[in-house]
Design a protein around this motif. Structure first.
Motif, PDB file in Angstrom:
ATOM      1  N   CYS A  38      47.872  39.407  37.510  1.00 54.65           N
ATOM      2  CA  CYS A  38      46.413  39.391  37.331  1.00 54.65           C
ATOM      3  C   CYS A  38      45.986  38.107  36.621  1.00 54.65           C
ATOM      4  N   GLN A  39      44.963  37.461  37.153  1.00 54.77           N
ATOM      5  CA  GLN A  39      44.439  36.243  36.534  1.00 54.77           C
ATOM      6  C   GLN A  39      43.655  36.627  35.283  1.00 54.77           C
ATOM      7  N   LEU A  40      44.042  36.039  34.152  1.00 53.32           N
ATOM      8  CA  LEU A  40      43.474  36.454  32.875  1.00 53.32           C
ATOM      9  C   LEU A  40      41.972  36.186  32.783  1.00 53.32           C
ATOM     10  N   SER A  41      41.511  35.082  33.329  1.00 47.16           N
ATOM     11  CA  SER A  41      40.085  34.795  33.240  1.00 47.16           C
ATOM     12  C   SER A  41      39.267  35.811  34.026  1.00 47.16           C
ATOM     13  N   GLU A  42      39.814  36.332  35.110  1.00 47.27           N
ATOM     14  CA  GLU A  42      39.115  37.372  35.868  1.00 47.27           C
ATOM     15  C   GLU A  42      39.099  38.690  35.097  1.00 47.27           C
ATOM     16  N   LEU A  43      40.186  38.980  34.394  1.00 43.22           N
ATOM     17  CA  LEU A  43      40.194  40.175  33.539  1.00 43.22           C
ATOM     18  C   LEU A  43      39.117  40.069  32.473  1.00 43.22           C
ATOM     19  N   ALA A  44      38.992  38.882  31.889  1.00 46.71           N
ATOM     20  CA  ALA A  44      37.993  38.669  30.839  1.00 46.71           C
ATOM     21  C   ALA A  44      36.585  38.879  31.371  1.00 46.71           C
ATOM     22  N   LYS A  45      36.326  38.380  32.571  1.00 43.43           N
ATOM     23  CA  LYS A  45      34.997  38.534  33.164  1.00 43.43           C
ATOM     24  C   LYS A  45      34.699  39.995  33.514  1.00 43.43           C
ATOM     25  N   THR A  46      35.727  40.721  33.927  1.00 37.44           N
ATOM     26  CA  THR A  46      35.535  42.103  34.356  1.00 37.44           C
ATOM     27  C   THR A  46      35.418  43.068  33.180  1.00 37.44           C
ATOM     28  N   TYR A  47      36.280  42.894  32.191  1.00 36.76           N
ATOM     29  CA  TYR A  47      36.361  43.866  31.095  1.00 36.76           C
ATOM     30  C   TYR A  47      35.744  43.372  29.792  1.00 36.76           C
ATOM     31  N   GLY A  48      35.327  42.114  29.751  1.00 37.71           N
ATOM     32  CA  GLY A  48      34.731  41.576  28.539  1.00 37.71           C
ATOM     33  C   GLY A  48      35.782  41.111  27.547  1.00 37.71           C
ATOM     34  N   THR A  49      35.313  40.425  26.515  1.00 41.56           N
ATOM     35  CA  THR A  49      36.194  39.924  25.475  1.00 41.56           C
ATOM     36  C   THR A  49      35.612  40.289  24.111  1.00 41.56           C
TER      37      THR A  49
END
Length: 454
Positions: A38-49
């Motif tokens: 999983c691309q980490l930047s996409e995870l950040a965009k999807t689930y927030g930081t």
């Protein structure tokens, strides 16, 4: 600081504690960081930081390595226990149970989480230097082995336990062994709040023998955390075997010997911890030798890894916001988290490694200090750290945050706790939802007389 070599395939894929990044980490064709497919930047965009991310492969590999190493190097029975204080959640408990681990807990909350996560009560040990009546009763009713830490435990269990169902007990004592580790996480020396002093062990063993409700089945000692040395555990085996022999002479049927945990991990490039197998091999051979020299049958060997299971399996993604340049002194980059989701830097001056998730290679580096958003000048995650040129909106991954980050997190400044996801083979699953500001009000009670009436 991570560089290109951190992602090359010649990493130690069998001992995650020796890698800074999760073992599934790689850089894709677009030079962006991927973990668990999983691309980490996409995870950040999807689930927030901020976002806690766990790599399932790293965690399962660490579990399997402990179990395989015990089966390989220890000729008797064994049971590794996850030290759940490192990170307690239903998902982690379910995962470690599926891999054949037991668990150690230090509160009713950790016990409940373990039981609901599928860990059997008979595979759980319950620690603590000030257990309450309710906690002990909960453990007793759920067939959990209770670690006797002091006389207070004994007095409470006199009220709770019955000779019809004897409490299964383990005796903890301080072995008098020190390790070169942080003062606050050094628990094996004589001046410790944990366990009976060595001079008291014989009298306690004799006392427990007089109680029909007490069934002493094991001995426990723990000498510290984030340990890179193996000699202290060799010394510990001898001390434990001496106590095992004494307990048997008094008449106790001791079947379990629990040498605690403490194996260190690699947070920064300079760290060089033993591998999981090396640690297990040293401990196993030391116990075999110590028992053989005292003509003792081999006990079931227990150990309590926590950090070395989950720390390098986890990372935290932040988003960079404000930038402040103090000419000639320092450049601050502020992120949307900090000491509430990772209190270790401000508490222990702990060091971490990090990289920009979409610029993971060490190119065009600048020296910066990564500051948290909390109202404390000491809320700094990474001081004088080198990163590629970055700007507001970029995502930063801090590695090795799977242990003692979520479990020690807080709502300081009324900051909600982050979400947690677990990734593997390109799939991502939410395991802990993000707190919302309104969640922080659920336990507040506003007395009627404080309400302003118009």
């Amino acid at each position: 600081m991570l560089g290109p070599k951190a992602y090359e395939p010649n990493r130690d894929i069998y001992s995650p504690n020796r890698n800074i990044a999760p073992i599934s980490s790689e850089i894709n064709e677009s030079e962006k960081l991927i973990v668990g497919g999983c691309q980490l930047s996409e995870l950040a965009k999807t689930y927030g930081t901020p976002l806690y991310v766990f790599d399932e492969l790293s965690l399962r590999t660490a579990c399997k390595t402990y179990i395989d190493s015990l089966n390989k190097h220890y000729p008797g029975d064994s049971l590794p226990l996850y030290a759940s204080k490192a990170n307690s959640s239903l998902a982690i408990c379910a995962l470690i149970a599926s891999e054949g681990f037991g668990l150690d807990a230090v509160s009713e909350g950790e016990l409940l989480t373990a039981l609901k996560g599928g860990v059997k009560g008979e595979n759980i040990v319950f620690h603590g230097n000030n257990k309450s009546h309710d906690e002990l009763n909960f453990a007793y009713k759920n067939n959990v082995t209770i670690v006797i830490d002091n006389h207070h435990d004994i007095e409470l269990l006199k009220i709770i336990a019955s000779e019809k169902k004897p409490a299964k007990l383990m005796l903890r004592f301080t072995p008098g062994i020190e390790c070169h580790t942080h003062e606050y996480i050094r628990t094996g020396h004589l001046d410790s709040k944990f366990g009976f002093d060595p001079d008291d062990v014989k009298s306690v063993l004799e006392e427990l023998k007089t109680y029909d409700w007490a069934k002493l089945t094991g001995l426990h000692a723990h000498i510290g955390s984030q340990i890179f040395e193996v000699q202290p555990h060799i010394d510990l085996a001898g001390v434990m075997a001496d106590t095992l022999k004494l307990a048997k002479e008094i008449g106790h049927s001791i079947v379990d010997l629990n040498l605690g945990g403490g194996l260190g991990i690699k947070y920064v490039q300079e760290d060089n911890p033993p591998s999981i197998e090396e640690w297990v091999e040293v401990v196993s051979k030391a116990v075999v030798k110590a028992c053989g020299e005292r003509n003792l049958d081999l006990p079931r060997l227990m150990c309590e890894p926590g950090r070395s299971l989950v720390a390098n399996s986890g990372l935290t993604i932040y988003q960079i916001g404000a930038k402040k340049v103090v000419p000639g002194i320092r450049t601050y980059l502020s992120v949307d988290g900090g000491m509430s989701d990772n209190p270790r830097p401000i508490t222990y001056q702990s060091l971490y490694s990090a990289c920009l998730v979409d610029k993971p290679l060490n190119l065009n580096l600048e020296k910066v200090t990564i500051a948290g958003k909390h109202c404390e000048s000491g809320d700094v995650l990474l001081k004088d750290f080198y990163l590629p040129s970055c700007e507001s909106g970029d995502f930063l991954a801090v590695f090795g945050t799977g242990a003692y980050n979520y479990s020690m997190s807080s709502n300081y400044n009324r900051i909600p706790r982050p979400a947690t996801v677990i990734v593997g083979e390109g799939c991502v699953e939410l395991t802990q939802r993000r707190e919302l500001p309104e969640d922080l009000l659920q336990l507040d009670v506003l007395p009627d007389r404080f309400i302003t009436k118009n």
